[in-house]
Design an enzyme around this catalytic site. Structure first.
Site, PDB file in Angstrom:
ATOM      1  N   ARG A  41       6.590   9.794   0.762  1.00 51.74           N
ATOM      2  CA  ARG A  41       5.968   8.354   1.034  1.00 51.74           C
ATOM      3  C   ARG A  41       6.846   7.376   0.459  1.00 51.74           C
ATOM      4  NH1 ARG A  41       1.736   5.873  -2.171  1.00 51.74           N
ATOM      5  NH2 ARG A  41       0.859   3.840  -0.645  1.00 51.74           N
ATOM      6  N   ARG A  82      -5.660 -12.533  -2.273  1.00 52.48           N
ATOM      7  CA  ARG A  82      -5.837 -12.732  -3.501  1.00 52.48           C
ATOM      8  C   ARG A  82      -6.179 -14.177  -3.954  1.00 52.48           C
ATOM      9  NH1 ARG A  82      -2.648  -8.617  -5.759  1.00 52.48           N
ATOM     10  NH2 ARG A  82      -1.403  -7.755  -4.281  1.00 52.48           N
ATOM     11  N   LYS A 223      -4.985   4.309   7.780  1.00 54.91           N
ATOM     12  CA  LYS A 223      -5.551   4.373   6.402  1.00 54.91           C
ATOM     13  C   LYS A 223      -6.997   3.744   6.559  1.00 54.91           C
ATOM     14  CE  LYS A 223      -2.857   2.944   3.225  1.00 54.91           C
ATOM     15  NZ  LYS A 223      -1.899   2.112   2.259  1.00 54.91           N
ATOM     16  N   THR A 281      -5.274   9.259  -2.817  1.00 57.54           N
ATOM     17  CA  THR A 281      -5.639   8.266  -4.164  1.00 57.54           C
ATOM     18  C   THR A 281      -6.367   8.920  -5.278  1.00 57.54           C
ATOM     19  OG1 THR A 281      -5.973   6.628  -2.415  1.00 57.54           O
ATOM     20  CG2 THR A 281      -6.344   5.947  -4.599  1.00 57.54           C
TER      21      THR A 281
END
Length: 477
Positions: A41, A82, A223, A281
């Site tokens: 990846r 953010r 995802k 993850t």
């Protein structure tokens, strides 16, 4: 592919390893592959195009050296939400206090900070929850104006410059692909990668857009990291080529007790459709700094294998950790041990979905049943696009699957598919030729020896995508 000593995995579940500062040299990448990595990846949240191009070149050189197809997953960054910056770099928010999020670029303080995303302000409502810094801080919207949100701090703590914002309650009118992502896509598609990791998916339309850009040049790996994506799971999976359970962001936006159930639901839904599914993850997170995993992490990897995932993924463990080789090695050992356990096969058989109600689905199911009954050493599949091999992998047979294809692109894409040992082969021109090629490949790759039986399946006429309609049993002579 050049002639070589057969290199085959002794497990069905595949391993994806993320490359980064700890794993960018040719020597380390080869060690990771030999330890068990089937797919590499590339994380486009970090690194330049030159960095990634160099790693792709190393992988392709390694592929040529070992004579085995290797998959490459290009994981594009997606939108990064953010807050802005603070006057002193950080503030301490107290539980119960009021805190404003606005559009002003003026550095923030303990009373306010910039939220440079008008889409969030527009989509939020009274009572909407905002999570900051990977969920460490929690705010609730109390008042809303066109240019700002007034919130109350539900869970306080330190907040510093440019920390991330998650909005689990609402669908945000933000496309999954940013301008940076589009530039990255142009680059990686020209490089010939096998899978595109698509972040921030909320609706099936996000997948349709990415597939239109890829135009068949790579599989879109969605995802699943937002609650809205889980709510639209079936519609999203219908468009996706493969799927990743991205438990990092998913764990931020969903209650922790829901994540294991969501993981099982996604794996089950993907298996039903016969589409590859990856669990990712924090699988061996402690190995970023330690040479061995915790027992809980070993159990986590085992659970993904028991669930029937096609692949499990390492992130920072191999990209930035101190023990990248050890992480791949122990993951390989955990998977292999689980798959040797009789309970794993019992669960795998019990969880097998009903055959697809098509002739191709029936042939794939029959191939598994025949192989089980006669105790065949391998099922050999001939495929041009991968559809025949995917159908057989969906059945989770007892024996390995030998995926034979004339397409290097397809051969590489099979690197993340459960149980498949992919191999380049010239397109057969008749049923007799098909059987001969299958027997030869099974023998040369070490799957079968003289007197062993091999189940062979393909689509006829050869080279026509999506026509799984032929089944043969052959004996190695």
């Amino acid at each position: 592919m050049p002639a070589r000593i057969p290199l085959r995995r002794r497990r069905r579940t595949k391993i994806i390893a993320t490359l980064g500062p700890a794993s960018s040299s040719a020597e380390v990448i080869e060690r990771l592959f030999r330890a068990g990595a089937d797919v590499f990846r590339l994380n486009f949240s970090h690194g330049s195009h030159e960095d990634h191009a160099a790693r792709i070149a190393v992988i392709r050189a390694l592929e040529e050296k070992v004579g085995r197809p290797i998959g490459i997953l290009a994981d594009v960054q997606g939108p990064k939400l953010r807050v802005g910056k603070f006057q002193g770099g950080r503030v301490q928010l107290q539980t119960g206090q009021n805190f404003r999020l606005d559009l002003s670029p003026t550095p923030g303080d303990v009373r306010r900070v910039q939220l440079p995303h008008p889409e969030i302000i527009a989509a939020a409502g009274i009572g909407t929850t905002l999570l900051l810094d990977d969920g460490k801080l929690r705010l609730r919207v109390t008042h809303k104006r066109e240019d700002h949100l007034e919130t109350q701090v539900v869970v306080g703590g330190p907040l510093s410059d440019r920390k991330g914002v998650n909005v689990p309650d609402v669908v945000l009118p933000i496309p999954a692909l940013t301008e940076k992502d589009r530039i990255d896509l142009d680059f990686v598609l020209a490089q010939g990668v096998e899978y595109i990791g698509l972040s921030f998916v909320q609706r099936p339309e996000d997948v349709v857009e990415a597939k239109a850009i890829a135009a068949g040049r790579a599989w879109i790996m969605v995802k699943m990291e937002k609650p809205q994506a889980v709510e639209n799971l079936d519609a999203i999976l219908a468009e996706a080529d493969c799927v990743m359970v991205a438990r990092g962001d998913l764990g931020v936006e969903c209650p922790p007790e829901e994540v294991p159930l969501i993981q099982k639901r996604i794996v089950r839904a993907a298996r039903l459709l016969g589409k590859p599914v990856v669990v990712a993850t924090q699988m061996l997170e402690s190995m970023i700094n330690a040479p061995s995993p915790t027992r809980a992490e070993a159990s986590d990897v085992a659970t993904a294998v028991f669930d029937g995932a096609d692949a499990v993924m390492l992130s920072a463990e191999t990209a930035a950790g101190q023990f990248p080789f050890e992480a791949v090695n122990i993951m390989d050992r955990i998977i292999a041990r689980v798959e040797q356990d009789p309970g794993w096969r019992t669960i795998t058989d019990a969880d097998r979905p009903a055959p697809e109600k098509t002739s191709a689905g029936a042939i794939a199911a029959a191939a598994r049943q025949v192989a089980h009954t006669i105790e065949a050493e391998v099922i050999a599949t001939f495929t041009s696009t991968g559809s025949t091999t995917l159908r057989v992998a969906r059945e989770r047979p007892d024996c390995p699957i030998l995926g034979l294809t004339a397409s290097l692109e397809t051969s590489r894409r099979m690197a993340c598919v459960w149980g498949v040992h992919s191999l380049m082969s010239v397109e057969p021109h008749s049923m007799t030729d098909m059987v001969a090629k299958a027997i030869r490949a099974a023998s040369q790759e070490g799957f079968a020896k003289h007197g062993d039986e091999v189940v062979v399946t393909a689509g006829v006429p050869f080279g026509t995508p999506g026509t799984t309609n032929a089944l043969r049993v052959a004996i190695v002579k």
